[in-house]
Design an enzyme around this catalytic site. Structure first.
Site, PDB file in Angstrom:
ATOM      1  N   SER A  30      21.318  24.076  57.286  1.00  0.00           N
ATOM      2  CA  SER A  30      22.537  23.535  56.348  1.00  0.00           C
ATOM      3  C   SER A  30      21.941  21.383  56.425  1.00  0.00           C
ATOM      4  O   SER A  30      22.306  20.686  56.087  1.00  0.00           O
ATOM      5  CB  SER A  30      23.601  23.775  56.738  1.00  0.00           C
ATOM      6  OG  SER A  30      23.729  23.723  57.883  1.00  0.00           O
ATOM      7  N   GLY A  96      18.911  30.390  64.092  1.00  0.00           N
ATOM      8  CA  GLY A  96      20.563  30.841  63.468  1.00  0.00           C
ATOM      9  C   GLY A  96      20.029  31.242  61.725  1.00  0.00           C
ATOM     10  O   GLY A  96      20.870  32.352  61.357  1.00  0.00           O
ATOM     11  N   GLU A 103       8.768  28.491  61.107  1.00  0.00           N
ATOM     12  CA  GLU A 103       9.584  26.865  61.316  1.00  0.00           C
ATOM     13  C   GLU A 103       8.384  26.942  63.047  1.00  0.00           C
ATOM     14  O   GLU A 103       7.917  25.922  63.606  1.00  0.00           O
ATOM     15  CB  GLU A 103      11.004  27.261  62.198  1.00  0.00           C
ATOM     16  CG  GLU A 103      11.683  26.815  60.834  1.00  0.00           C
ATOM     17  CD  GLU A 103      13.556  27.314  61.440  1.00  0.00           C
ATOM     18  OE1 GLU A 103      14.036  27.257  60.903  1.00  0.00           O
ATOM     19  OE2 GLU A 103      13.675  28.287  62.840  1.00  0.00           O
ATOM     20  N   LYS A 121      25.311  20.268  69.584  1.00  0.00           N
ATOM     21  CA  LYS A 121      24.438  21.074  69.815  1.00  0.00           C
ATOM     22  C   LYS A 121      23.731  21.105  71.317  1.00  0.00           C
ATOM     23  O   LYS A 121      22.604  21.925  71.406  1.00  0.00           O
ATOM     24  CB  LYS A 121      23.182  21.585  68.229  1.00  0.00           C
ATOM     25  CG  LYS A 121      24.094  21.161  67.318  1.00  0.00           C
ATOM     26  CD  LYS A 121      23.912  22.921  67.124  1.00  0.00           C
ATOM     27  CE  LYS A 121      24.661  23.180  65.512  1.00  0.00           C
ATOM     28  NZ  LYS A 121      23.278  23.214  64.152  1.00  0.00           N
TER      29      LYS A 121
HETATM   30  C1  5RP Z   1      16.743  28.530  60.973  1.00  0.00           C
HETATM   31  C2  5RP Z   1      17.066  27.274  61.748  1.00  0.00           C
HETATM   32  C3  5RP Z   1      18.331  25.960  62.084  1.00  0.00           C
HETATM   33  O1  5RP Z   1      17.542  24.873  62.331  1.00  0.00           O
HETATM   34  C4  5RP Z   1      19.306  26.400  63.059  1.00  0.00           C
HETATM   35  O2  5RP Z   1      19.574  27.395  62.455  1.00  0.00           O
HETATM   36  C5  5RP Z   1      20.471  25.177  63.039  1.00  0.00           C
HETATM   37  O3  5RP Z   1      21.111  25.227  61.710  1.00  0.00           O
HETATM   38  P1  5RP Z   1      21.724  24.577  61.168  1.00  0.00           P
HETATM   39  O4  5RP Z   1      21.201  23.596  60.554  1.00  0.00           O
HETATM   40  O5  5RP Z   1      22.466  25.075  59.698  1.00  0.00           O
HETATM   41  O6  5RP Z   1      22.786  24.239  61.838  1.00  0.00           O
HETATM   42  O7  5RP Z   1      16.502  27.353  63.192  1.00  0.00           O
HETATM   43  O8  5RP Z   1      16.523  29.227  61.323  1.00  0.00           O
END
Ligand code: 5RP
Length: 220
Positions: A30, A96, A103, A121
């Site tokens: 997001s 997540g 990635e 975070k």
């Molecule tokens: C996806 C990731 C995202 O960077 C991580 O989950 C953070 O997500 P968000 O920006 O929705 O908080 O690693 O695989």
């Protein structure tokens, strides 16, 4: 400010990190969605993007941003992505959203990893957020047993298949004092594709959005 407004502030700050005429590495999530929307306003200044997921590719394409494969680029100056947790050494838990393997691949090609996060975070020790592990489906029961032996509480992410056709096991109950060691240890379990610790290749720059604005931190 809401958490989403903070994510957007960090994401838009990352636009200043992009080199004109370059190909940008783009993460998933997001926070990154805000970055992609911002990137669209600079689309005449960037050549295109290497994407880390089907979801990000779709959003980039919808903005008319050209997509490149890793076979088409020699280097990526900057990779921009979010994180689920980041510690003081810029080691991260990611995945997540389940896109951790692609990635990690795109990040490995990039010269600089710019992490964009809201302040929630940032943690002292990684592990409160369950650590995602991508596994080959037939190996899931064996990987689960190995994780229990390591002291974690594995939970299969139900109803989820990665872009690579694999499963995700989320590992609860870890307090990760040695992120590099655990990243390497988990990758040695047969059937693990990759794990969500980004420690051997952590972030280089952190754009952390809090109530006082976006703070730019550089790894020592
Ligand atoms: C996806 C990731 C995202 O960077 C991580 O989950 C953070 O997500 P968000 O920006 O929705 O908080 O690693 O695989």
């Amino acid at each position: 400010m809401t958490q989403d407004e903070l994510k957007k502030a960090a994401a838009l700050a990352a636009l200043d990190e992009i080199e004109a005429g370059s190909i940008v590495g783009v993460g998933t999530g997001s926070t990154v969605n805000h970055f992609i929307d911002g990137l669209a306003t600079l689309s005449d200044r960037v050549r295109g993007a290497v994407s880390s997921s089907e979801a990000s590719s779709k959003r980039l394409a919808a903005h008319g941003i050209r997509l490149f494969g890793l076979d088409e680029v020699d280097e990526i100056p900057v990779y921009v992505d979010g994180a689920d947790e980041i510690d003081g050494n810029f080691c991260m838990i990611k995945g997540g959203g389940g896109a951790l393997t692609r990635e990690k691949i795109v990040a490995a090609v990039a010269r600089r990893f710019v992490c964009i996060c809201d302040a929630s975070k940032k943690v002292a020790t990684l592990g409160r957020f369950p650590l995602p592990i991508e596994v080959i489906p037939m190996a899931a029961p064996q990987v689960t047993r190995e994780i229990v032996r390591l002291g974690g509480r594995p939970q299969l992410r139900t109803g989820f298949v990665t872009d690579n056709g694999n499963l995700i096991i989320d590992v609860h109950g870890l307090s990760i004092s040695d992120p590099v060691g655990l990243e390497e240890r988990l990758n040695q379990i047969v059937g693990v594709v990759t794990n969500g610790l980004f420690a051997r290749r952590g972030a280089d720059v952190l754009l952390l959005a809090g109530a006082g604005g976006v703070e730019r931190q550089v790894r020592d």
